[in-house]
Motif scaffolding. Structure first.
Motif, PDB file in Angstrom:
ATOM      1  N   ALA A  98       9.919  58.239  -5.556  1.00  0.00           N
ATOM      2  CA  ALA A  98      10.532  57.170  -5.930  1.00  0.00           C
ATOM      3  C   ALA A  98      11.916  57.665  -6.540  1.00  0.00           C
ATOM      4  O   ALA A  98      12.752  56.629  -6.629  1.00  0.00           O
ATOM      5  CB  ALA A  98       9.700  56.204  -6.582  1.00  0.00           C
ATOM      6  N   GLY A 146      19.937  55.441  -5.649  1.00  0.00           N
ATOM      7  CA  GLY A 146      19.953  53.984  -5.181  1.00  0.00           C
ATOM      8  C   GLY A 146      18.900  53.211  -5.550  1.00  0.00           C
ATOM      9  O   GLY A 146      18.712  52.027  -5.706  1.00  0.00           O
ATOM     10  N   ASN A 147      17.586  53.845  -6.215  1.00  0.00           N
ATOM     11  CA  ASN A 147      16.340  53.213  -6.725  1.00  0.00           C
ATOM     12  C   ASN A 147      16.800  52.890  -7.931  1.00  0.00           C
ATOM     13  O   ASN A 147      17.611  53.367  -8.845  1.00  0.00           O
ATOM     14  CB  ASN A 147      15.088  53.960  -6.428  1.00  0.00           C
ATOM     15  CG  ASN A 147      14.747  53.789  -5.188  1.00  0.00           C
ATOM     16  OD1 ASN A 147      15.068  53.085  -3.957  1.00  0.00           O
ATOM     17  ND2 ASN A 147      13.544  54.546  -4.706  1.00  0.00           N
ATOM     18  N   ARG A 148      15.600  52.224  -8.653  1.00  0.00           N
ATOM     19  CA  ARG A 148      15.896  52.169 -10.074  1.00  0.00           C
ATOM     20  C   ARG A 148      14.642  52.537 -10.897  1.00  0.00           C
ATOM     21  O   ARG A 148      13.565  52.822 -10.244  1.00  0.00           O
ATOM     22  CB  ARG A 148      15.936  50.573 -10.473  1.00  0.00           C
ATOM     23  CG  ARG A 148      17.331  50.182 -10.158  1.00  0.00           C
ATOM     24  CD  ARG A 148      17.318  48.399 -10.162  1.00  0.00           C
ATOM     25  NE  ARG A 148      18.778  48.115  -9.938  1.00  0.00           N
ATOM     26  CZ  ARG A 148      19.635  48.153 -10.758  1.00  0.00           C
ATOM     27  NH1 ARG A 148      19.589  48.520 -12.168  1.00  0.00           N
ATOM     28  NH2 ARG A 148      21.121  47.683 -10.356  1.00  0.00           N
ATOM     29  N   GLY A 169      12.442  50.999 -12.550  1.00  0.00           N
ATOM     30  CA  GLY A 169      11.413  50.275 -12.466  1.00  0.00           C
ATOM     31  C   GLY A 169      10.549  50.862 -10.957  1.00  0.00           C
ATOM     32  O   GLY A 169       9.209  50.482 -10.778  1.00  0.00           O
ATOM     33  N   ASP A 170      11.160  51.360  -9.982  1.00  0.00           N
ATOM     34  CA  ASP A 170      10.852  51.755  -8.836  1.00  0.00           C
ATOM     35  C   ASP A 170       9.855  52.805  -8.985  1.00  0.00           C
ATOM     36  O   ASP A 170       8.586  53.225  -8.533  1.00  0.00           O
ATOM     37  CB  ASP A 170      11.636  52.341  -7.804  1.00  0.00           C
ATOM     38  CG  ASP A 170      12.377  51.237  -7.337  1.00  0.00           C
ATOM     39  OD1 ASP A 170      11.982  49.933  -6.714  1.00  0.00           O
ATOM     40  OD2 ASP A 170      13.766  50.995  -7.696  1.00  0.00           O
ATOM     41  N   ARG A 187       8.105  47.059 -12.855  1.00  0.00           N
ATOM     42  CA  ARG A 187       8.354  46.270 -11.518  1.00  0.00           C
ATOM     43  C   ARG A 187       9.460  47.079 -10.807  1.00  0.00           C
ATOM     44  O   ARG A 187      10.572  47.233 -11.397  1.00  0.00           O
ATOM     45  CB  ARG A 187       8.914  44.764 -12.067  1.00  0.00           C
ATOM     46  CG  ARG A 187       7.832  43.854 -12.556  1.00  0.00           C
ATOM     47  CD  ARG A 187       8.244  42.739 -13.108  1.00  0.00           C
ATOM     48  NE  ARG A 187       8.599  41.819 -11.684  1.00  0.00           N
ATOM     49  CZ  ARG A 187       9.112  40.672 -11.916  1.00  0.00           C
ATOM     50  NH1 ARG A 187       9.413  40.045 -12.705  1.00  0.00           N
ATOM     51  NH2 ARG A 187       9.607  39.861 -10.671  1.00  0.00           N
ATOM     52  N   ALA A 188       9.317  46.939  -9.519  1.00  0.00           N
ATOM     53  CA  ALA A 188      10.007  47.840  -8.552  1.00  0.00           C
ATOM     54  C   ALA A 188      11.450  46.897  -8.652  1.00  0.00           C
ATOM     55  O   ALA A 188      11.404  45.739  -8.808  1.00  0.00           O
ATOM     56  CB  ALA A 188       9.474  47.921  -7.053  1.00  0.00           C
ATOM     57  N   GLY A 189      12.713  47.477  -8.490  1.00  0.00           N
ATOM     58  CA  GLY A 189      13.993  46.941  -8.481  1.00  0.00           C
ATOM     59  C   GLY A 189      14.483  46.623  -9.725  1.00  0.00           C
ATOM     60  O   GLY A 189      15.465  46.104  -9.620  1.00  0.00           O
ATOM     61  N   ARG A 190      13.978  47.103 -10.576  1.00  0.00           N
ATOM     62  CA  ARG A 190      14.332  46.680 -12.100  1.00  0.00           C
ATOM     63  C   ARG A 190      14.676  47.895 -13.060  1.00  0.00           C
ATOM     64  O   ARG A 190      14.332  48.868 -12.488  1.00  0.00           O
ATOM     65  CB  ARG A 190      13.128  46.020 -12.912  1.00  0.00           C
ATOM     66  CG  ARG A 190      12.812  44.742 -11.940  1.00  0.00           C
ATOM     67  CD  ARG A 190      13.859  43.428 -12.338  1.00  0.00           C
ATOM     68  NE  ARG A 190      13.413  42.376 -11.633  1.00  0.00           N
ATOM     69  CZ  ARG A 190      13.112  41.177 -12.526  1.00  0.00           C
ATOM     70  NH1 ARG A 190      12.726  41.573 -13.621  1.00  0.00           N
ATOM     71  NH2 ARG A 190      12.664  40.008 -11.820  1.00  0.00           N
ATOM     72  N   PRO A 229      19.774  52.261 -13.106  1.00  0.00           N
ATOM     73  CA  PRO A 229      19.822  52.588 -11.603  1.00  0.00           C
ATOM     74  C   PRO A 229      19.974  54.137 -11.706  1.00  0.00           C
ATOM     75  O   PRO A 229      20.264  54.909 -12.528  1.00  0.00           O
ATOM     76  CB  PRO A 229      21.237  52.322 -11.146  1.00  0.00           C
ATOM     77  CG  PRO A 229      21.786  51.783 -12.372  1.00  0.00           C
ATOM     78  CD  PRO A 229      20.861  51.562 -13.379  1.00  0.00           C
TER      79      PRO A 229
END
Length: 254
Positions: A142, A146-148, A150-151, A191-194, A197
């Motif tokens: 993960a 580009g991910n965060r 939270g991912d 939480r994913a996306g949080r 970055p």
């Protein structure tokens, strides 16, 4: 403040990371029934002295510890999972031993941990160790630009839930590079996306750790060793990972 590292700086962290991996492999081979924890500590001290490296733990004095840490490696047995203070204890058949090592070379730091089962393994202990290794692999996957954050946290938590293990969020991963602990914090649940970055140049220690039947912990009277609140066994896996334009780069791989 989060400091992004240059490719050259990541390479220098990788030098420390390779040495961390080398020592942990030596400790895994040495950790047998009857071996004293202090003998493992002595191996690390000598290897650090020979290399001219420095221990990130020696004289470490965080807010949660009792005075300066006066050892070079954290050794945590059975229900102990983090910051285990080496002491006069001979390993027994079936013990679960976590070895956590952070050191610096030429001003750059790497951090990793591994859990081994001494002698005859209990299948449930094996499953616990494998779960932390699986969670670490998911966290590394993960760690893409580009991910965060939270991912990463969500990936670790998903593995824990799939195996039926609760997750503690008081201690988790962290940035590192010039020092052992830098921003950002990387929780083992989220939480994913949080969150922050993931950008090329970010270097983080990812360290999923689980206890079999609780997410609560307490600190030993020694002021350092963190144990599961219900005495259930624990495991911990950790790598130092750099986020690069080409994806995650594990800096403490064997």
């Amino acid at each position: 403040m989060v400091e992004l590292k240059t490719p050259e700086e990541i390479d220098r962290i990788g030098v420390a990371g390779a040495f961390v991996a080398e020592i942990l492999a030596e400790l895994r081979a040495a950790a047998g029934v009857g071996v004293n924890l202090l003998a493992l500590e002595a191996i690390v001290r000598e290897r650090i002295r020979e290399r001219g490296a420095h221990s990130c733990y020696w004289d470490y004095s965080p807010s949660f510890g009792r005075g300066p840490f006066r050892n070079t490696v954290c050794l945590s047995v059975n229900d102990a999972v983090l910051h285990g203070l080496p002491f006069d204890y001979a390993l027994r058949d079936g013990d679960v031993l976590t070895m956590d090592l952070a050191l610096g070379i030429d001003g750059w730091v790497a951090d990793a941990a591994t859990t081994v089962i001494v002698g005859t393994p209990d299948p449930e202990d094996q499953r616990l160790v494998r779960a932390t290794e699986e969670a670490l692999g998911a966290a590394i996957d993960a760690a893409q630009p580009g991910n965060r954050i939270g991912d990463i946290s969500a990936a670790i938590e998903a593995v824990a839930r799939r195996h039926g293990y609760p997750v503690n969020t008081e201690f988790g991963g962290h940035g590192l590079g010039r020092t052992m602990h830098e921003d950002p914090h990387v929780s083992n649940a989220g939480r994913a996306g949080r969150g922050f970055p993931l950008k090329p140049g970010l270097v983080i220690a990812l360290e999923p750790w689980f206890a079999k039947t609780t997410d609560r912990i307490f600190t030993d009277p020694d002021g350092w060793t963190i144990r599961s609140a219900d005495g259930s066994r624990t495991a911990h896996s950790e790598h130092t990972v750099a986020v690069t334009a080409d994806g995650p780069r594990v800096l403490t791989a064997a």
